[in-house]
Enzyme design. Structure first.
Site, PDB file in Angstrom:
ATOM      1  N   TYR A   1     -14.102   9.880 -15.646  1.00  0.00           N
ATOM      2  CA  TYR A   1     -13.243  10.616 -14.701  1.00  0.00           C
ATOM      3  C   TYR A   1     -13.348  10.005 -13.301  1.00  0.00           C
ATOM      4  O   TYR A   1     -12.343   9.782 -12.619  1.00  0.00           O
ATOM      5  CB  TYR A   1     -13.649  12.098 -14.688  1.00  0.00           C
ATOM      6  CG  TYR A   1     -12.972  12.927 -13.619  1.00  0.00           C
ATOM      7  CD1 TYR A   1     -11.616  13.234 -13.713  1.00  0.00           C
ATOM      8  CD2 TYR A   1     -13.689  13.395 -12.517  1.00  0.00           C
ATOM      9  CE1 TYR A   1     -10.987  13.986 -12.725  1.00  0.00           C
ATOM     10  CE2 TYR A   1     -13.078  14.136 -11.532  1.00  0.00           C
ATOM     11  CZ  TYR A   1     -11.727  14.430 -11.633  1.00  0.00           C
ATOM     12  OH  TYR A   1     -11.115  15.167 -10.650  1.00  0.00           O
TER      13      TYR A   1
ATOM     14  N   TRP B   1     -17.348  21.834 -12.293  1.00  0.00           N
ATOM     15  CA  TRP B   1     -16.216  20.996 -12.698  1.00  0.00           C
ATOM     16  C   TRP B   1     -16.390  20.544 -14.150  1.00  0.00           C
ATOM     17  O   TRP B   1     -15.404  20.361 -14.862  1.00  0.00           O
ATOM     18  CB  TRP B   1     -16.079  19.796 -11.765  1.00  0.00           C
ATOM     19  CG  TRP B   1     -15.012  18.847 -12.199  1.00  0.00           C
ATOM     20  CD1 TRP B   1     -15.157  17.536 -12.549  1.00  0.00           C
ATOM     21  CD2 TRP B   1     -13.605  19.142 -12.371  1.00  0.00           C
ATOM     22  NE1 TRP B   1     -13.943  16.999 -12.923  1.00  0.00           N
ATOM     23  CE2 TRP B   1     -12.976  17.959 -12.834  1.00  0.00           C
ATOM     24  CE3 TRP B   1     -12.830  20.294 -12.187  1.00  0.00           C
ATOM     25  CZ2 TRP B   1     -11.603  17.891 -13.100  1.00  0.00           C
ATOM     26  CZ3 TRP B   1     -11.470  20.232 -12.455  1.00  0.00           C
ATOM     27  CH2 TRP B   1     -10.868  19.045 -12.904  1.00  0.00           C
TER      28      TRP B   1
ATOM     29  N   GLU C   1      -8.529  23.234  -9.833  1.00  0.00           N
ATOM     30  CA  GLU C   1      -9.521  23.460  -8.777  1.00  0.00           C
ATOM     31  C   GLU C   1      -9.668  24.947  -8.487  1.00  0.00           C
ATOM     32  O   GLU C   1     -10.761  25.431  -8.200  1.00  0.00           O
ATOM     33  CB  GLU C   1      -9.143  22.694  -7.503  1.00  0.00           C
ATOM     34  CG  GLU C   1      -9.290  21.190  -7.612  1.00  0.00           C
ATOM     35  CD  GLU C   1     -10.725  20.713  -7.798  1.00  0.00           C
ATOM     36  OE1 GLU C   1     -11.670  21.525  -7.648  1.00  0.00           O
ATOM     37  OE2 GLU C   1     -10.908  19.521  -8.105  1.00  0.00           O
TER      38      GLU C   1
END
Length: 198
Positions: free
Chosen positions: A25, A55, A47
């Protein structure tokens, strides 16, 4: 800010060490400039879902989120109704939080309005590009993220606080927050230099 060695031995931002999947990522997505409205909308929604969570949790569920929210096509999500809310609340593959689910649907409608007035989400968001100048990864908000957060809230968007918006800006390339010694920082800098703002 220190780095850690990646799978190839090259230095990466230290946060990659929190989970193996973070390296890919980090190397392929985080910080590269994005002008695609659907990707921008998706990231802002994800988000907002991350708020209070990690995350890693959201990234692991990203494909489930995409399936549940029509690929984050905001024109489709804007049509969601209470039946969709109930469907999403029953979907174990995503984060089942009524407020955040309803915020995505609300924000899809606000996204449509913004596109109607500004031409695209990208054209609007990129007005708030951050120049950098601070030491990377030392801030969780910025003057630019506070300004964009305030502007979006005024337009009726929800779950778009300045910390959420700053994380969005970091990820979508509106600021290069890779640490100085990270092997990806120069690649992101080149991508941003060649990026044509919408």
């Amino acid at each position: 800010m220190s780095t850690i060695p990646g799978p190839d031995g090259q230095p990466r931002c230290r946060w990659c060490g929190a989970a193996p999947e973070f390296f890919d990522y980090h190397d392929r997505e985080w910080g590269y400039p994005v002008a695609d409205d659907v990707r921008l909308f998706e990231k802002l929604c994800l988000e907002s879902f991350q708020s209070g969570l990690s995350w890693r949790t959201i990234l692991a569920k990203r494909e489930n989120f995409r399936a549940a929210f029509a690929g984050f096509d905001f024109n489709k999500v804007a049509e969601f109704d209470e039946r969709d809310v109930q469907r999403l609340l029953a979907d174990a593959g995503i984060v089942r939080h009524r407020g955040k689910i309803e915020a995505v649907i609300n924000n899809a409608k606000r996204a449509q309005e913004l596109v109607a007035t500004e031409g695209s989400l990208a054209a609007y968001f990129w007005r708030f590009e951050a120049p950098g100048g601070h030491e990377p990864q030392t801030m969780s908000t910025s003057a630019e993220s506070e300004a964009l957060s305030k502007a979006l809230k005024k337009l009726g968007w929800k779950f778009v606080g300045p910390t959420t918006v700053f994380a969005f800006m970091q990820a979508m390339g509106l600021i290069n927050d890779h640490v100085e010694n990270c092997v990806v920082r120069s690649k992101v800098a080149d991508a941003r230099a060649g990026f044509r703002k919408p």
